[in-house]
Design an enzyme around this catalytic site. Structure first.
Site, PDB file in Angstrom:
ATOM      1  N   ASN A 254       0.837  -1.208   0.000  1.00 56.98           N
ATOM      2  CA  ASN A 254       0.000   0.000   0.000  1.00 56.98           C
ATOM      3  C   ASN A 254       0.870   1.255   0.000  1.00 56.98           C
ATOM      4  O   ASN A 254       2.091   1.184  -0.144  1.00 56.98           O
ATOM      5  CB  ASN A 254      -0.963  -0.026   1.198  1.00 56.98           C
ATOM      6  CG  ASN A 254      -0.216  -0.003   2.533  1.00 56.98           C
ATOM      7  OD1 ASN A 254       0.964   0.363   2.605  1.00 56.98           O
ATOM      8  ND2 ASN A 254      -0.889  -0.404   3.588  1.00 56.98           N
TER       9      ASN A 254
ATOM     10  N   SER B 107      -2.899  -0.416  -9.837  1.00 56.23           N
ATOM     11  CA  SER B 107      -2.810  -1.291 -10.998  1.00 56.23           C
ATOM     12  C   SER B 107      -3.553  -0.698 -12.201  1.00 56.23           C
ATOM     13  O   SER B 107      -4.487   0.081 -12.028  1.00 56.23           O
ATOM     14  CB  SER B 107      -3.402  -2.650 -10.625  1.00 56.23           C
ATOM     15  OG  SER B 107      -2.984  -3.626 -11.529  1.00 56.23           O
TER      16      SER B 107
ATOM     17  N   GLN C 193      -9.476  -5.755 -13.801  1.00 58.81           N
ATOM     18  CA  GLN C 193      -8.500  -4.830 -13.240  1.00 58.81           C
ATOM     19  C   GLN C 193      -9.151  -3.930 -12.199  1.00 58.81           C
ATOM     20  O   GLN C 193      -8.611  -3.684 -11.120  1.00 58.81           O
ATOM     21  CB  GLN C 193      -7.905  -3.989 -14.371  1.00 58.81           C
ATOM     22  CG  GLN C 193      -6.627  -3.272 -14.024  1.00 58.81           C
ATOM     23  CD  GLN C 193      -5.574  -4.235 -13.507  1.00 58.81           C
ATOM     24  OE1 GLN C 193      -5.083  -4.053 -12.412  1.00 58.81           O
ATOM     25  NE2 GLN C 193      -5.242  -5.280 -14.252  1.00 58.81           N
TER      26      GLN C 193
ATOM     27  N   HIS D  95      -9.620  -4.744  -8.386  1.00 59.21           N
ATOM     28  CA  HIS D  95      -8.485  -4.776  -7.461  1.00 59.21           C
ATOM     29  C   HIS D  95      -8.603  -3.726  -6.367  1.00 59.21           C
ATOM     30  O   HIS D  95      -8.258  -3.967  -5.216  1.00 59.21           O
ATOM     31  CB  HIS D  95      -7.167  -4.499  -8.215  1.00 59.21           C
ATOM     32  CG  HIS D  95      -6.514  -5.725  -8.738  1.00 59.21           C
ATOM     33  ND1 HIS D  95      -5.955  -6.670  -7.922  1.00 59.21           N
ATOM     34  CD2 HIS D  95      -6.306  -6.172  -9.999  1.00 59.21           C
ATOM     35  CE1 HIS D  95      -5.445  -7.641  -8.657  1.00 59.21           C
ATOM     36  NE2 HIS D  95      -5.646  -7.378  -9.922  1.00 59.21           N
TER      37      HIS D  95
ATOM     38  N   GLU E  32       0.655  -0.534 -17.342  1.00 53.54           N
ATOM     39  CA  GLU E  32       1.225  -1.714 -16.699  1.00 53.54           C
ATOM     40  C   GLU E  32       0.893  -2.973 -17.517  1.00 53.54           C
ATOM     41  O   GLU E  32       1.770  -3.734 -17.893  1.00 53.54           O
ATOM     42  CB  GLU E  32       0.613  -1.809 -15.296  1.00 53.54           C
ATOM     43  CG  GLU E  32       1.152  -2.922 -14.443  1.00 53.54           C
ATOM     44  CD  GLU E  32       0.330  -3.082 -13.167  1.00 53.54           C
ATOM     45  OE1 GLU E  32      -0.798  -2.536 -13.086  1.00 53.54           O
ATOM     46  OE2 GLU E  32       0.812  -3.760 -12.248  1.00 53.54           O
ATOM     47  N   HIS E  33      -0.407  -3.175 -17.773  1.00 58.73           N
ATOM     48  CA  HIS E  33      -0.858  -4.281 -18.614  1.00 58.73           C
ATOM     49  C   HIS E  33      -1.440  -3.694 -19.896  1.00 58.73           C
ATOM     50  O   HIS E  33      -2.178  -2.709 -19.837  1.00 58.73           O
ATOM     51  CB  HIS E  33      -1.979  -5.069 -17.938  1.00 58.73           C
ATOM     52  CG  HIS E  33      -1.662  -5.550 -16.562  1.00 58.73           C
ATOM     53  ND1 HIS E  33      -1.964  -4.828 -15.439  1.00 58.73           N
ATOM     54  CD2 HIS E  33      -1.057  -6.689 -16.130  1.00 58.73           C
ATOM     55  CE1 HIS E  33      -1.576  -5.500 -14.358  1.00 58.73           C
ATOM     56  NE2 HIS E  33      -1.026  -6.628 -14.744  1.00 58.73           N
TER      57      HIS E  33
ATOM     58  N   ASP F 243      -1.554 -12.762 -15.091  1.00 57.54           N
ATOM     59  CA  ASP F 243      -1.503 -12.485 -13.658  1.00 57.54           C
ATOM     60  C   ASP F 243      -1.133 -13.728 -12.863  1.00 57.54           C
ATOM     61  O   ASP F 243      -0.424 -13.664 -11.865  1.00 57.54           O
ATOM     62  CB  ASP F 243      -2.869 -12.018 -13.144  1.00 57.54           C
ATOM     63  CG  ASP F 243      -3.198 -10.609 -13.591  1.00 57.54           C
ATOM     64  OD1 ASP F 243      -2.276  -9.918 -14.058  1.00 57.54           O
ATOM     65  OD2 ASP F 243      -4.372 -10.217 -13.475  1.00 57.54           O
TER      66      ASP F 243
ATOM     67  N   GLU G 155      41.375  17.601 -17.220  1.00 58.78           N
ATOM     68  CA  GLU G 155      40.362  17.644 -16.157  1.00 58.78           C
ATOM     69  C   GLU G 155      40.929  18.221 -14.859  1.00 58.78           C
ATOM     70  O   GLU G 155      40.230  18.271 -13.848  1.00 58.78           O
ATOM     71  CB  GLU G 155      39.770  16.235 -15.927  1.00 58.78           C
ATOM     72  CG  GLU G 155      39.014  15.722 -17.156  1.00 58.78           C
ATOM     73  CD  GLU G 155      38.154  14.482 -16.900  1.00 58.78           C
ATOM     74  OE1 GLU G 155      38.285  13.864 -15.816  1.00 58.78           O
ATOM     75  OE2 GLU G 155      37.343  14.143 -17.786  1.00 58.78           O
TER      76      GLU G 155
ATOM     77  N   HIS H  11      45.701  11.800 -10.949  1.00 62.29           N
ATOM     78  CA  HIS H  11      45.330  10.730 -11.875  1.00 62.29           C
ATOM     79  C   HIS H  11      46.478  10.477 -12.864  1.00 62.29           C
ATOM     80  O   HIS H  11      46.816   9.326 -13.169  1.00 62.29           O
ATOM     81  CB  HIS H  11      44.060  11.102 -12.636  1.00 62.29           C
ATOM     82  CG  HIS H  11      42.801  10.944 -11.839  1.00 62.29           C
ATOM     83  ND1 HIS H  11      42.591  11.589 -10.646  1.00 62.29           N
ATOM     84  CD2 HIS H  11      41.689  10.193 -12.065  1.00 62.29           C
ATOM     85  CE1 HIS H  11      41.382  11.248 -10.175  1.00 62.29           C
ATOM     86  NE2 HIS H  11      40.828  10.399 -11.018  1.00 62.29           N
TER      87      HIS H  11
END
Lengths: 427, 427
Positions: free
Chosen positions: B210, B233, B255, B258, B323-324, B357, B411, B416
């Site tokens: 959640n 979703s 869907q 849900h 998502e789907h 799913d 640089e 280095h």
């Protein structure tokens, strides 16, 4: 260099507490950054101009860095630096091309097809720091993997300057940046995430920056993708008795000169080697132009760890999970198998870290502050998406109905069961 | 279902504003979650017990869910559900094994070696929601890719229950979870990130939850890895004139049932199809046990978009980046090439989303709220790290010295350059 000794478990706990403290430092700028992001989201280009006047003391005419400036940079750049950038580009391209991946497809049963597509991210924003941290090599390292992945549009932003370092603009052109805008800090990240009248919003933001940039990236994460939360740079070295103290000191200092927060960590089983390295560090520090920065970094964040044995050296270094890891050992290659956590590994006595920073082809945008426990060097994989697909024939759905509806009813989702049943005329 | 029409540009702007609003909702829980995380970091197990008493009204004896409870779940589970879980596991394993990747190594020149190792993340924490959202399929989808990647230890957490759904514990056992602890919410995420006396800290946390769980994951990101910030979703459907309104309505409702925040978006060029789907939705809603939830979701977040033409349908759906995504089209497979942004695609009239799913094998942990623009379904790649390595011989360093030091001096990082020069006796 602070020396840590004790049992492996004791040292491991000390290292973990240091990592926690480092992770916490990133929280300090949160409120300021939140305000800046809200202001840019609301005010767009005008907010960017206001911040540029306030933070950079530059009254911006155009946000875009125009083509004429880029052409001038090619005229101005030292030819040896241009050649070096071209060679570095070749090496980075040939390394990263090996990261390209293919999708797949299978037919596990009659009437069933499953697969995975690979698609490039469409528009990417690359942050390039300004001022003393204006690194043309960072431009190549961020942009080339995106290009190889097939990203359609690459936007670079960098803080406004009275005069841009020519190598930065040249590196942008060489690596294939599409547009450059002069805006830095959290306000630049906000512009990339939300877009302004001039700057298009992007799908993902990559590139290193100071604490404001890092915090802004964390705050816009979710709305856009980001590469990683970059912390101070780190080098870890595992050294056996064959190591040359002079080389080790030079490599530790090459990291320390970046930033007073940079971390340099040597793990060895030999107190004698540790002593020799400390003497060499002092001697080399005297001759280093960035002595003040490097000295502070080494004093505050330098660590020499005396491990109990070879196994212990690798165990502790895997917990440090350093951004850069040198194996200053006679048979370095054979010890690769013991490494679980590190961004980039440099093998043997001659592979000094700067070879990788600039040149060899592996990426130098690397996970810091022990994040190599769960993340990796920037690469082609950061600029692609994997899209799954599935196709079932009516017969295949029928065959699977009993299993699928059993699960749907078990989860209390009758609508899910219904969506299957309706296909089989059972609604 | 709210109907959107206009030019593609107008609809695109509406959709973007809706996405921004959705992304913002996640900010509401930030302060509360910050307090909870601090309390767990400080108080450990005792803080978890206190939160369990306060939030779950359960006085916890042991944090660990013991083996005897898992054995009891196998005795209790409906045999048809057990069989379905076993079949689903087989499909998920065979799909995800195709995601395994190899490292590489090359020798671009004499004396130079470069490569990339693949290593599994060592310890992973999987969050499994409780209550009405206790989905055994989610356990399989999170744990199996980690197992295939080679993760050494997988810790599952789930909110305390007077009686756990047997399918949850069975799915954990089938997929290879090592330990289960009963702790949920932001306090559970904090426990995984920082560890407590009982629960070991992990390297990465995955799994849906959640808004408190999502916000907590965002806050601990950096200290540990996370999979993604999961929002409500979503299903997107692109339907041509061959589509069956009855199937479309059933899938949109599967869907919508849900969560009242779930999003269901149909894109078509046909007003007549849109009308028929709306009638079907009303009819099917009457018979749905979760009618109240589904109705609210459809009314608030249902969208029917009338696009100008086929090209426009894909353009808008790529912006929705669902998502789907179902392609309810006659030649669905041929349209795969037009998809740039989606988590998982279901092809043709019979591949209802619930097939994916529960069952077919592709992952159901997917990027929501348009994040498929830059991220992908959970997979084996989320549980590995890519470690770069480089080895240069002394001769190879000598040959590269001019280029590398040119870049180092450009640089402003003399240390280095020095680290290279010292190898070539030029210090």
């Amino acid at each position: 260099m602070k020396r840590l000794s004790g049992t492996n478990a004791e040292i491991a706990e000390l290292l973990y507490q240091e990592q926690l403290a480092l992770a916490k430092q990133n929280d300090d700028a949160e409120a300021t950054v939140r305000q800046i992001i809200a202001a840019v989201k609301e005010g767009g280009d005008q907010a960017l101009r206001d911040y540029s006047a306030a933070f950079d003391q530059i009254a911006l005419q155009k946000l875009e860095v125009e083509e004429t400036l880029i052409e001038a940079a090619f005229a101005e750049i030292d030819p040896e630096v241009l050649t070096a950038l071209e060679h570095a580009k070749e090496n980075i391209v040939s390394y990263h091309q090996q990261q390209l991946e293919d999708g797949f497809e299978d037919q596990p049963e009659q009437g069933i097809l499953r697969g995975q597509l690979i698609r490039p991210i469409e528009r990417v924003g690359v942050y390039v720091p300004g001022g003393t941290a204006a690194y043309p090599s960072s431009v190549l390292m961020n942009v080339i993997p995106a290009k190889i992945a097939g990203v359609k549009e690459i936007i670079m932003i960098t803080p406004p300057q009275k005069h841009f370092a020519p190598a930065i603009l040249v590196a942008a052109k060489l690596s294939g940046v599409d547009k450059i805008y002069q805006v830095g800090g959290a306000q630049g990240i906000a512009a990339l995430a939300y877009g302004t009248e001039t700057i298009p919003r992007v799908d993902k933001i990559t590139g290193p920056g100071n604490i404001f940039v890092a915090t802004a990236k964390k705050q816009v994460y979710g709305l856009v993708g980001i590469d990683m939360i970059a912390g101070p740079s780190e080098i870890g070295i595992i050294a056996d008795s064959s190591a040359n103290p002079k080389y080790l000191a030079a490599d530790l200092l090459s990291q320390a000169e970046h930033d007073v927060r940079a971390r340099a960590i040597l793990v060895t089983t030999s107190e004698a080697l540790a002593d020799a390295v400390e003497m060499e560090i002092e001697e080399q520090l005297q001759k280093l132009p960035r002595q003040a920065i490097a000295r502070q970094a080494v004093e505050q964040n330098g660590r020499i760890i005396i491990a109990e044995n070879t196994e212990g050296m690798f165990e502790l270094m895997n917990q440090v999970a350093p951004e850069h890891l040198e194996l200053a050992m006679a048979d370095a290659y054979d010890y690769l198998e013991k490494i679980n956590n590190a961004g980039s590994v440099f093998l043997g006595h001659y592979t000094s870290e700067p070879i990788g920073d600039y040149y060899a082809g592996a990426n130098h945008v690397l996970p810091t502050t022990a994040t190599s426990r769960f993340s990796s060097a920037l690469g082609v994989h950061d600029f692609i998406k994997r899209i799954q697909y599935t196709q079932y024939s009516q017969e295949a759905v029928k065959a699977a109905e009993k299993d699928i509806t059993a699960l749907a009813y078990a989860e209390g989702l009758q609508g899910h069961a219904k969506a299957i049943e309706v296909r089989n005329d059972r609604s």
